[in-house]
Design a protein around this motif. Sequence first.
Motif, mmCIF file in Angstrom:
data_model
loop_
_atom_site.group_PDB
_atom_site.id
_atom_site.type_symbol
_atom_site.label_atom_id
_atom_site.label_comp_id
_atom_site.label_asym_id
_atom_site.label_seq_id
_atom_site.Cartn_x
_atom_site.Cartn_y
_atom_site.Cartn_z
ATOM 1 N N LEU A 20 0.821 -1.213 0.000
ATOM 2 C CA LEU A 20 0.000 0.000 0.000
ATOM 3 C C LEU A 20 0.855 1.263 0.000
ATOM 4 O O LEU A 20 0.564 2.232 -0.707
ATOM 5 N N SER A 21 1.901 1.260 0.812
ATOM 6 C CA SER A 21 2.775 2.430 0.890
ATOM 7 C C SER A 21 3.428 2.719 -0.456
ATOM 8 O O SER A 21 3.417 3.853 -0.942
ATOM 9 N N THR A 22 3.977 1.678 -1.060
ATOM 10 C CA THR A 22 4.623 1.839 -2.357
ATOM 11 C C THR A 22 3.624 2.275 -3.418
ATOM 12 O O THR A 22 3.903 3.155 -4.242
ATOM 13 N N GLY A 23 2.435 1.667 -3.375
ATOM 14 C CA GLY A 23 1.395 2.023 -4.324
ATOM 15 C C GLY A 23 0.958 3.465 -4.182
ATOM 16 O O GLY A 23 0.708 4.163 -5.178
ATOM 17 N N THR A 24 0.867 3.942 -2.932
ATOM 18 C CA THR A 24 0.474 5.327 -2.688
ATOM 19 C C THR A 24 1.458 6.291 -3.334
ATOM 20 O O THR A 24 1.067 7.282 -3.961
ATOM 21 N N PHE A 25 2.756 6.014 -3.171
ATOM 22 C CA PHE A 25 3.785 6.885 -3.749
ATOM 23 C C PHE A 25 3.793 6.816 -5.270
ATOM 24 O O PHE A 25 3.736 7.841 -5.962
ATOM 25 N N VAL A 26 3.859 5.592 -5.787
ATOM 26 C CA VAL A 26 4.089 5.388 -7.217
ATOM 27 C C VAL A 26 2.865 5.746 -8.053
ATOM 28 O O VAL A 26 2.973 6.454 -9.068
ATOM 29 N N ILE A 27 1.689 5.255 -7.646
ATOM 30 C CA ILE A 27 0.477 5.498 -8.440
ATOM 31 C C ILE A 27 0.177 6.982 -8.544
ATOM 32 O O ILE A 27 -0.099 7.513 -9.636
ATOM 33 N N ASN A 28 0.259 7.684 -7.411
ATOM 34 C CA ASN A 28 -0.025 9.119 -7.447
ATOM 35 C C ASN A 28 1.011 9.887 -8.258
ATOM 36 O O ASN A 28 0.670 10.846 -8.959
ATOM 37 N N TYR A 29 2.258 9.463 -8.165
ATOM 38 C CA TYR A 29 3.304 10.113 -8.946
ATOM 39 C C TYR A 29 3.043 9.950 -10.447
ATOM 40 O O TYR A 29 3.112 10.922 -11.214
ATOM 41 N N VAL A 30 2.720 8.730 -10.866
ATOM 42 C CA VAL A 30 2.481 8.460 -12.279
ATOM 43 C C VAL A 30 1.281 9.249 -12.793
ATOM 44 O O VAL A 30 1.334 9.878 -13.857
ATOM 45 N N VAL A 31 0.188 9.233 -12.015
ATOM 46 C CA VAL A 31 -1.020 9.958 -12.433
ATOM 47 C C VAL A 31 -0.746 11.454 -12.514
ATOM 48 O O VAL A 31 -1.148 12.127 -13.472
ATOM 49 N N ALA A 32 -0.048 11.993 -11.500
ATOM 50 C CA ALA A 32 0.244 13.431 -11.476
ATOM 51 C C ALA A 32 1.134 13.846 -12.642
ATOM 52 O O ALA A 32 0.931 14.905 -13.245
ATOM 53 N N VAL A 33 2.112 13.016 -12.985
ATOM 54 C CA VAL A 33 2.998 13.317 -14.114
ATOM 55 C C VAL A 33 2.226 13.278 -15.425
ATOM 56 O O VAL A 33 2.380 14.153 -16.288
ATOM 57 N N LEU A 34 1.391 12.261 -15.578
ATOM 58 C CA LEU A 34 0.604 12.136 -16.807
ATOM 59 C C LEU A 34 -0.377 13.295 -16.972
ATOM 60 O O LEU A 34 -0.691 13.712 -18.092
ATOM 61 N N GLN A 35 -0.842 13.822 -15.838
ATOM 62 C CA GLN A 35 -1.763 14.960 -15.873
ATOM 63 C C GLN A 35 -1.026 16.292 -16.030
ATOM 64 O O GLN A 35 -1.645 17.333 -16.224
#
Length: 235
Positions: free
Chosen positions: A16-31
């Motif tokens: 969960l911790s890793t997912g929180t960091f990575v998923i949000n980073y990827v979405v924010a960059v793509l946006q």
Amino acid sequence: MSLEGICVLPIVLVTLSTGTFVINYVVAVLQGHVDVIFPYISDSGTNPPESCIFGLMASITAMTGVATIYARYKLIEKLTERRTLVRPLVNQIALGIGLLSCLGICIVGTFQETVLRYVHDVGAGLHFVMAVLYMIMQTYISYRTQYGPSKALCCTRAIITSVACLALIPTIVCAILVKSQQVIWTGNEKEYGLHLASAVCEWVVAFSLVFYFLTYVHDFKLFTLTVKTELVEYN
């Protein structure tokens, strides 16, 4: 991997911790909401839709963290019933510090930095400072108990804790020195070097904590927790 005991707890927490960091980073960059090169972790959870994902995952991560930290507390309590390897007060203080760190995660996920920045910063500071203190205390407890963890595992925890301690100082100091509240940097700003140093060290502290909890998998294979229910009948 054999899932004996309750080792699923730290595994879920790390995921969960890793997912929180990575998923949000990827979405924010793509946006196009953050820089590709080391934004602050909180920057990737500032704007929707990533802010919604960040808030939800941060809350779930905090709850899983509470469960993991409490399970670790009960394990040490059980180990020290017959021999006072660690004073109960030390174990209790470690529990309290760990829970405060989880509270910091909830604050960070609930109060975005663009809405209530000071509250958000207090939550971030509470989380990172308490998390590093928790790692220090648990490393000390690991060396004192030496029940299941090998000496190599204790040394691994000490190394991870040392890295987190060294990274925490520039994270806080550089963040204080950066006056700009911008999220996207061009690299030509006067304070960009301080921002980059703070952001890199923040990611180091965050993943140090992730790797630290990963070492709990070995410990949590050795025991289980049970819930005892007693019905009290009133006349």
